[in-house]
Design an enzyme around this catalytic site. Sequence first.
Site, short mmCIF file in Angstrom:
data_model
loop_
_atom_site.label_atom_id
_atom_site.label_comp_id
_atom_site.label_asym_id
_atom_site.label_seq_id
_atom_site.Cartn_x
_atom_site.Cartn_y
_atom_site.Cartn_z
N PHE A 222 0.86 -1.18 0.00
CA PHE A 222 0.00 0.00 0.00
C PHE A 222 0.90 1.24 0.00
O PHE A 222 0.84 2.07 0.89
CB PHE A 222 -0.95 0.02 1.22
CG PHE A 222 -1.72 -1.26 1.42
CD1 PHE A 222 -2.92 -1.47 0.76
CD2 PHE A 222 -1.23 -2.26 2.26
CE1 PHE A 222 -3.63 -2.65 0.94
CE2 PHE A 222 -1.94 -3.44 2.45
CZ PHE A 222 -3.15 -3.63 1.79
N CYS A 333 -5.16 3.21 9.91
CA CYS A 333 -5.54 4.63 9.97
C CYS A 333 -7.03 4.76 10.22
O CYS A 333 -7.64 5.77 9.89
CB CYS A 333 -5.11 5.38 8.72
SG CYS A 333 -5.84 4.76 7.21
N1 SAH Z 1 2.11 4.30 2.71
C1 SAH Z 1 1.62 5.44 1.95
C2 SAH Z 1 0.18 5.76 2.21
C3 SAH Z 1 -0.75 4.63 1.95
S1 SAH Z 1 -2.41 5.10 1.80
C4 SAH Z 1 2.49 6.64 2.26
O1 SAH Z 1 3.33 6.58 3.13
O2 SAH Z 1 2.30 7.68 1.60
C5 SAH Z 1 -3.12 3.63 1.20
C6 SAH Z 1 -2.77 3.32 -0.23
O3 SAH Z 1 -3.26 2.01 -0.51
C7 SAH Z 1 -3.39 4.24 -1.26
O4 SAH Z 1 -2.37 4.74 -2.07
C8 SAH Z 1 -4.32 3.32 -2.08
O5 SAH Z 1 -4.32 3.65 -3.47
C9 SAH Z 1 -3.69 1.98 -1.86
N2 SAH Z 1 -4.56 0.79 -1.96
C10 SAH Z 1 -5.87 0.68 -1.64
N3 SAH Z 1 -6.28 -0.60 -1.77
C11 SAH Z 1 -5.20 -1.32 -2.19
C12 SAH Z 1 -4.98 -2.69 -2.49
N4 SAH Z 1 -5.95 -3.59 -2.37
N5 SAH Z 1 -3.75 -3.06 -2.88
C13 SAH Z 1 -2.74 -2.17 -2.99
N6 SAH Z 1 -2.90 -0.86 -2.72
C14 SAH Z 1 -4.11 -0.43 -2.31
#
Ligand code: SAH
Length: 389
Positions: A222, A333
């Site tokens: 993510f 979060c």
């Molecule tokens: N770690 C990041 C913030 C993550 S926010 C940082 O430090 O900036 C969560 C992220 O998960 C988002 O970018 C969203 O697009 C992504 N996301 C949502 N569902 C997902 C999935 N099933 N697999 C991979 N990424 C996903």
Amino acid sequence: MPSVILKAGKERRLIAGHPWIYAGEIDKITGDVRDGDEVDIRDSKDRHHGRGLLNRKSQITVRRFTTGKEELDEAFFRGRVEAALAYRRSLGCGDAYRVVFSESDQLPGLIIDQYGDCVVFQALTLGIEARKPWVIRIIKDLLKPRAIIERSDVHTRRLEGLEEAKGVVFGQTDGRVTVVCAGLRLELDLLEDQKTGFFLDQSDNYREVAALAAGRRVLDCFSYHGGFALAAAVGGASRVEAVEISEPAVSRAKRNAELNDAVGKIEFNCANAFDILKKYDKEKRQFDMVVLDPPSFTRTKQKVDDATRGYKEINLRALKMLPPGGVLATFSCSHHIHWELFRAILVDAAADARKPVRLLQTLTQARDHPILPAIPETEYLRGLLVQVL
Ligand code: SAH
């Protein structure tokens, strides 16, 4: 001054420092008052409990801005933003940081983020929406930005009877900026990227991950713009894989790798992290560090059980990939996943994975996102940095 009169006993939360009044707690509203206007707050015994802004369309019908009796005029708002800014300056916030964090800065409904010479704000409530000209003037005077962007494109505006709104409200910009955050160079599109452009709340945690990354094989799940992946690469990881489902976020992360001389150190994988974790688990892949920073799995109390299963699954799979000494940085979060529950999920996952862990550090949102103990909603980012024994 028009007043909101509370039902008997309903002043207790306010006295404890929680600034919301729900529709069901109101006995009556006196005086000629429109939604968005200022109101005095009085209890059933006519005691004064401060002043706030009214919106009958919202379940949170009044948000208190002061426990005193001062007028909520432009000078009042300016004073609040000045105080918020003074606190951020005392922290030594750099190029990209949160200037105002809503209730945490006694400005319910207002978010202001600075990104280099641009400023982004969100008006989350009708009360703030009605005062947007003040907000823009105050930002111009205090932060002197080249441009101001509004990112009120959040679905919670509907709970206030408002449409979503987004655009450049002052100056000229195409939304592109390059900033330095937690020592990382980042290119952002303030008009199109998620939230107000970046997850500023994680900035302190990049350093913690970077400090442990040397020589490790790192999996960042993510990963959005690659914040943790970049931090790990810069911190000397032997190799890094970043998994993110959003194509624009992955492109941005690739660009950020160039800006931080990390090209070749990070492999970008535009995929569903649930699928990747399952696949790697099956293939018995090994990493020395895994970061899990998923989006909120629940926005309501009712869905906590489903969310718990989701967190358990990803943490279980991540732990299985870690040998003794391996490190997991795991986040939630969701405000509704309290510390005790989050720890319990991790313990449960560790037991199932047969990977006992020790806690290296408890992580939370960066200090420019202050937590008010009296307002549990202000605490939402919970992280556990653990090591497999
Ligand atoms: N770690 C990041 C913030 C993550 S926010 C940082 O430090 O900036 C969560 C992220 O998960 C988002 O970018 C969203 O697009 C992504 N996301 C949502 N569902 C997902 C999935 N099933 N697999 C991979 N990424 C996903």
